[in-house]
Design a protein around this motif. Sequence first.
Motif, PDB file in Angstrom:
ATOM      1  N   THR A   1       0.820  -1.212   0.000  1.00 51.23           N
ATOM      2  CA  THR A   1       0.000   0.000   0.000  1.00 51.23           C
ATOM      3  C   THR A   1       0.851   1.257   0.000  1.00 51.23           C
ATOM      4  OG1 THR A   1      -1.715  -1.192   1.236  1.00 51.23           O
ATOM      5  CG2 THR A   1      -1.884   1.201   1.187  1.00 51.23           C
ATOM      6  N   SER A   2       0.487   2.208  -0.839  1.00 51.23           N
ATOM      7  CA  SER A   2       1.139   3.511  -0.907  1.00 51.23           C
ATOM      8  C   SER A   2       0.110   4.576  -0.572  1.00 51.23           C
ATOM      9  CB  SER A   2       1.708   3.767  -2.303  1.00 51.23           C
ATOM     10  OG  SER A   2       2.647   2.779  -2.660  1.00 51.23           O
ATOM     11  N   VAL A   3       0.404   5.404   0.428  1.00 48.78           N
ATOM     12  CA  VAL A   3      -0.530   6.419   0.904  1.00 48.78           C
ATOM     13  C   VAL A   3       0.043   7.805   0.626  1.00 48.78           C
ATOM     14  CG1 VAL A   3      -1.784   7.305   2.914  1.00 48.78           C
ATOM     15  CG2 VAL A   3      -1.307   4.853   2.723  1.00 48.78           C
ATOM     16  N   TYR A   4      -0.787   8.669   0.033  1.00 49.74           N
ATOM     17  CA  TYR A   4      -0.330  10.030  -0.253  1.00 49.74           C
ATOM     18  C   TYR A   4       0.037  10.734   1.051  1.00 49.74           C
ATOM     19  CZ  TYR A   4      -0.055  14.768  -2.060  1.00 49.74           C
ATOM     20  OH  TYR A   4       0.397  16.023  -2.396  1.00 49.74           O
ATOM     21  N   GLY A   5       1.167  11.433   1.027  1.00 50.57           N
ATOM     22  CA  GLY A   5       1.633  12.148   2.216  1.00 50.57           C
ATOM     23  C   GLY A   5       2.524  11.319   3.104  1.00 50.57           C
ATOM     24  N   GLN A   6       2.513   9.997   2.908  1.00 46.45           N
ATOM     25  CA  GLN A   6       3.380   9.108   3.680  1.00 46.45           C
ATOM     26  C   GLN A   6       4.410   8.421   2.771  1.00 46.45           C
ATOM     27  OE1 GLN A   6       1.166   6.364   6.152  1.00 46.45           O
ATOM     28  NE2 GLN A   6      -0.461   7.857   6.494  1.00 46.45           N
ATOM     29  N   ASP A   7       3.926   7.792   1.723  1.00 50.50           N
ATOM     30  CA  ASP A   7       4.803   7.026   0.837  1.00 50.50           C
ATOM     31  C   ASP A   7       5.157   7.777  -0.449  1.00 50.50           C
ATOM     32  OD1 ASP A   7       4.709   4.481   2.428  1.00 50.50           O
ATOM     33  OD2 ASP A   7       2.575   4.729   1.995  1.00 50.50           O
ATOM     34  N   TYR A   8       4.388   8.761  -0.792  1.00 47.26           N
ATOM     35  CA  TYR A   8       4.666   9.596  -1.953  1.00 47.26           C
ATOM     36  C   TYR A   8       3.948  10.925  -1.766  1.00 47.26           C
ATOM     37  CZ  TYR A   8      -0.063   8.738  -3.703  1.00 47.26           C
ATOM     38  OH  TYR A   8      -1.422   8.696  -3.840  1.00 47.26           O
ATOM     39  N   SER A   9       4.404  11.962  -2.462  1.00 45.65           N
ATOM     40  CA  SER A   9       3.785  13.275  -2.313  1.00 45.65           C
ATOM     41  C   SER A   9       4.163  14.156  -3.494  1.00 45.65           C
ATOM     42  CB  SER A   9       4.231  13.948  -1.005  1.00 45.65           C
ATOM     43  OG  SER A   9       5.634  14.183  -1.041  1.00 45.65           O
ATOM     44  N   ALA A  10       3.541  15.316  -3.560  1.00 48.55           N
ATOM     45  CA  ALA A  10       3.856  16.291  -4.598  1.00 48.55           C
ATOM     46  C   ALA A  10       3.589  17.684  -4.055  1.00 48.55           C
ATOM     47  CB  ALA A  10       3.023  16.044  -5.848  1.00 48.55           C
ATOM     48  N   HIS A  11       4.395  18.639  -4.501  1.00 47.54           N
ATOM     49  CA  HIS A  11       4.142  20.030  -4.146  1.00 47.54           C
ATOM     50  C   HIS A  11       4.696  20.933  -5.232  1.00 47.54           C
ATOM     51  CE1 HIS A  11       8.271  19.416  -2.566  1.00 47.54           C
ATOM     52  NE2 HIS A  11       8.435  20.701  -2.836  1.00 47.54           N
ATOM     53  N   GLU A  12       4.228  22.178  -5.223  1.00 52.12           N
ATOM     54  CA  GLU A  12       4.706  23.154  -6.192  1.00 52.12           C
ATOM     55  C   GLU A  12       5.871  23.937  -5.614  1.00 52.12           C
ATOM     56  OE1 GLU A  12       3.135  27.057  -8.721  1.00 52.12           O
ATOM     57  OE2 GLU A  12       1.686  25.722  -7.733  1.00 52.12           O
ATOM     58  N   GLU A  13       6.919  24.117  -6.401  1.00 52.65           N
ATOM     59  CA  GLU A  13       8.090  24.863  -5.968  1.00 52.65           C
ATOM     60  C   GLU A  13       8.699  25.558  -7.187  1.00 52.65           C
ATOM     61  OE1 GLU A  13      12.376  23.674  -4.084  1.00 52.65           O
ATOM     62  OE2 GLU A  13      10.594  22.807  -3.120  1.00 52.65           O
ATOM     63  N   PHE A  14       8.786  26.898  -7.109  1.00 55.46           N
ATOM     64  CA  PHE A  14       9.342  27.690  -8.208  1.00 55.46           C
ATOM     65  C   PHE A  14       8.625  27.387  -9.531  1.00 55.46           C
ATOM     66  CE2 PHE A  14      13.054  27.093  -5.289  1.00 55.46           C
ATOM     67  CZ  PHE A  14      13.044  28.383  -4.769  1.00 55.46           C
ATOM     68  N   ASN A  15       7.296  27.305  -9.427  1.00 53.16           N
ATOM     69  CA  ASN A  15       6.457  27.076 -10.615  1.00 53.16           C
ATOM     70  C   ASN A  15       6.753  25.741 -11.283  1.00 53.16           C
ATOM     71  OD1 ASN A  15       4.253  28.220 -12.027  1.00 53.16           O
ATOM     72  ND2 ASN A  15       5.588  28.782 -13.742  1.00 53.16           N
ATOM     73  N   ARG A  16       7.158  24.759 -10.484  1.00 55.70           N
ATOM     74  CA  ARG A  16       7.429  23.405 -10.960  1.00 55.70           C
ATOM     75  C   ARG A  16       6.710  22.423 -10.034  1.00 55.70           C
ATOM     76  NH1 ARG A  16      10.163  22.247 -15.650  1.00 55.70           N
ATOM     77  NH2 ARG A  16      11.431  20.624 -14.671  1.00 55.70           N
ATOM     78  N   LEU A  17       6.472  21.228 -10.531  1.00 59.17           N
ATOM     79  CA  LEU A  17       5.914  20.146  -9.725  1.00 59.17           C
ATOM     80  C   LEU A  17       7.058  19.280  -9.208  1.00 59.17           C
ATOM     81  CD1 LEU A  17       3.784  18.114  -8.663  1.00 59.17           C
ATOM     82  CD2 LEU A  17       3.714  17.130 -10.957  1.00 59.17           C
ATOM     83  N   VAL A  18       7.136  19.128  -7.900  1.00 65.71           N
ATOM     84  CA  VAL A  18       8.144  18.255  -7.300  1.00 65.71           C
ATOM     85  C   VAL A  18       7.436  17.008  -6.780  1.00 65.71           C
ATOM     86  CG1 VAL A  18       9.911  17.993  -5.524  1.00 65.71           C
ATOM     87  CG2 VAL A  18       9.603  20.203  -6.677  1.00 65.71           C
ATOM     88  N   TYR A  19       7.755  15.876  -7.396  1.00 63.05           N
ATOM     89  CA  TYR A  19       7.198  14.588  -6.966  1.00 63.05           C
ATOM     90  C   TYR A  19       8.251  13.861  -6.138  1.00 63.05           C
ATOM     91  CZ  TYR A  19       5.831   9.690  -7.070  1.00 63.05           C
ATOM     92  OH  TYR A  19       5.518   8.410  -6.710  1.00 63.05           O
ATOM     93  N   GLN A  20       7.816  13.210  -5.061  1.00 68.63           N
ATOM     94  CA  GLN A  20       8.763  12.514  -4.190  1.00 68.63           C
ATOM     95  C   GLN A  20       8.188  11.192  -3.721  1.00 68.63           C
ATOM     96  OE1 GLN A  20       9.988  14.782  -0.761  1.00 68.63           O
ATOM     97  NE2 GLN A  20      11.630  13.353  -0.210  1.00 68.63           N
ATOM     98  N   ASP A  21       9.026  10.147  -3.763  1.00 63.54           N
ATOM     99  CA  ASP A  21       8.731   8.882  -3.118  1.00 63.54           C
ATOM    100  C   ASP A  21      10.051   8.293  -2.622  1.00 63.54           C
ATOM    101  OD1 ASP A  21       9.949   7.722  -5.355  1.00 63.54           O
ATOM    102  OD2 ASP A  21       8.056   7.161  -6.298  1.00 63.54           O
ATOM    103  N   GLU A  22      10.038   7.044  -2.203  1.00 59.58           N
ATOM    104  CA  GLU A  22      11.263   6.473  -1.622  1.00 59.58           C
ATOM    105  C   GLU A  22      12.390   6.323  -2.626  1.00 59.58           C
ATOM    106  OE1 GLU A  22       8.755   2.704  -2.506  1.00 59.58           O
ATOM    107  OE2 GLU A  22       8.488   4.857  -2.205  1.00 59.58           O
ATOM    108  N   PHE A  23      12.051   6.461  -3.916  1.00 61.14           N
ATOM    109  CA  PHE A  23      13.083   6.347  -4.947  1.00 61.14           C
ATOM    110  C   PHE A  23      13.762   7.680  -5.236  1.00 61.14           C
ATOM    111  CE2 PHE A  23       9.871   3.059  -5.885  1.00 61.14           C
ATOM    112  CZ  PHE A  23      10.650   1.937  -5.639  1.00 61.14           C
ATOM    113  N   GLY A  24      13.233   8.762  -4.671  1.00 58.98           N
ATOM    114  CA  GLY A  24      13.869  10.059  -4.852  1.00 58.98           C
ATOM    115  C   GLY A  24      12.902  11.138  -5.297  1.00 58.98           C
ATOM    116  N   LEU A  25      13.480  12.243  -5.792  1.00 55.87           N
ATOM    117  CA  LEU A  25      12.720  13.410  -6.227  1.00 55.87           C
ATOM    118  C   LEU A  25      12.689  13.504  -7.745  1.00 55.87           C
ATOM    119  CD1 LEU A  25      14.181  16.158  -3.849  1.00 55.87           C
ATOM    120  CD2 LEU A  25      11.836  15.332  -3.807  1.00 55.87           C
ATOM    121  N   ALA A  26      11.618  14.058  -8.270  1.00 54.70           N
ATOM    122  CA  ALA A  26      11.541  14.379  -9.689  1.00 54.70           C
ATOM    123  C   ALA A  26      11.071  15.825  -9.815  1.00 54.70           C
ATOM    124  CB  ALA A  26      10.588  13.446 -10.414  1.00 54.70           C
TER     125      ALA A  26
END
Length: 447
Positions: free
Chosen positions: A226-251
């Motif tokens: 199970t993957s839960v948003y805010g715990q196992d993966y997340s996303a936020h806006e930074e400098f007009n970009r989308l930053v995606y994050q999970d245990e494998f790193g940032l995009a």
Amino acid sequence: MNHIAVSEAEQVINELMMLHPKGYDMTLGRMRRLLDVLGNPQQRLPPVIHVAGTNGKGSVSAFCRALLEAAGHAAHVHTSPHLVNWHERYRIGSRQGPGQLVDDALLADALRRVAVANAGEPITVFEILTAAGFLLFSELPADAVILEVGMGGRLDCTNVIDHPAVSVIMPISFDHQAYLGDRVELIAAEKAGIIKKGCPVVIGRQEFDAAEEVLVATAERMGCPTSVYGQDYSAHEEFNRLVYQDEFGLADLPLPRLPGRHQLSNAAAAIRAVKAAGFEVTDAMMEKAMTSVEWPGRLQKLTEGELVALAPTEAEIWVDGGHNTGAGEVIAEAMASFEELRPRPLYLIIGMLNTKDPLNYFRAFTDIAEQVFTVPIRGSDAGLDPVALASSAYDAGLVAEPMSSVSDALKEIAERQLDDAAPPRILIGGSLYLAGNVLADNGTPPR
């Protein structure tokens, strides 16, 4: 206004509607009987991404499709309801480019074969439509199927997939309470019905902790990764970009083409879902998907067409089919964010079905809307009377006026426009049926 000719598939569907009920009748018995006669095509599908939730199902499905197509995968997609044409419910995947809406003759043939297999037994038209999708998707090669739940989950007729590649459950809010329950925990339990033993689960951003607790507990009980948003993966806006994050790193990615802050978490859930389904997801895939994703009728900006021509010059016109409290909140947030970037007076043109909660939908716009015009919904016998709908808007603290049509509302806004005033921002919404009417009348149906 544009009128679309009746297609061969639509003729078949209209005939079926004369024979079978249009309403909901929540059970899987009829569907399993029909699929058994058809040779159980649902068991011959490529990996299935099964998507439930009150809001965001269509958007996350669109993101999943964009991700898979960015890697050259063929992805069949089944969504509902359609906006203008029945064919929108079936997108046929291709490895040579983006998938296309199903060919009319192909859909008509599938529907006839399903009707013959049903042999006049009691069934709903939605069940026939879903069975036709399974038949088409089992016969045409693809790498994945993206399958959107119609309503609920546990007893929805799509819930005959025994081993989904991943079950995705998007934000849960209040809708269809007569069928799903009047507490968020009950609604969550119905949505959790698509979770299958040992199969991966992705839980999208949840507004209610109680809903998330039900979903997590169900997944744990079923032994699901199970993957839960805010715990196992997340996303936020930074400098007009989308930053995606999970245990494998940032995009670090472009902001999604679909507007609204809520699309950040929808995009994140899709990325996680495609990974959980066993597909490799690269930065290049994610970058391409964010800029190519399409989902008509959901904060869709209209820039030309017959209805646009009726609005004031340089008016900004948005169409969105969101129709419940949760949808109202995210749409209002999007309108407020647009206001921060470019201030304009906001007018609402709203039509809703009598099964919805207009008061709480309108409350989201109390502090940002200049005026509401309420309109009927063509082609639905369940539309709220514009006068009653205007009364709900008034009770929410909005200035409201009933109108006979969207075109008349646009003309009224144009007539009130002062020469030196800023061009207005107009949101047409409250119902997917109304969104479909608008796209058809504007001459811009989904392709």
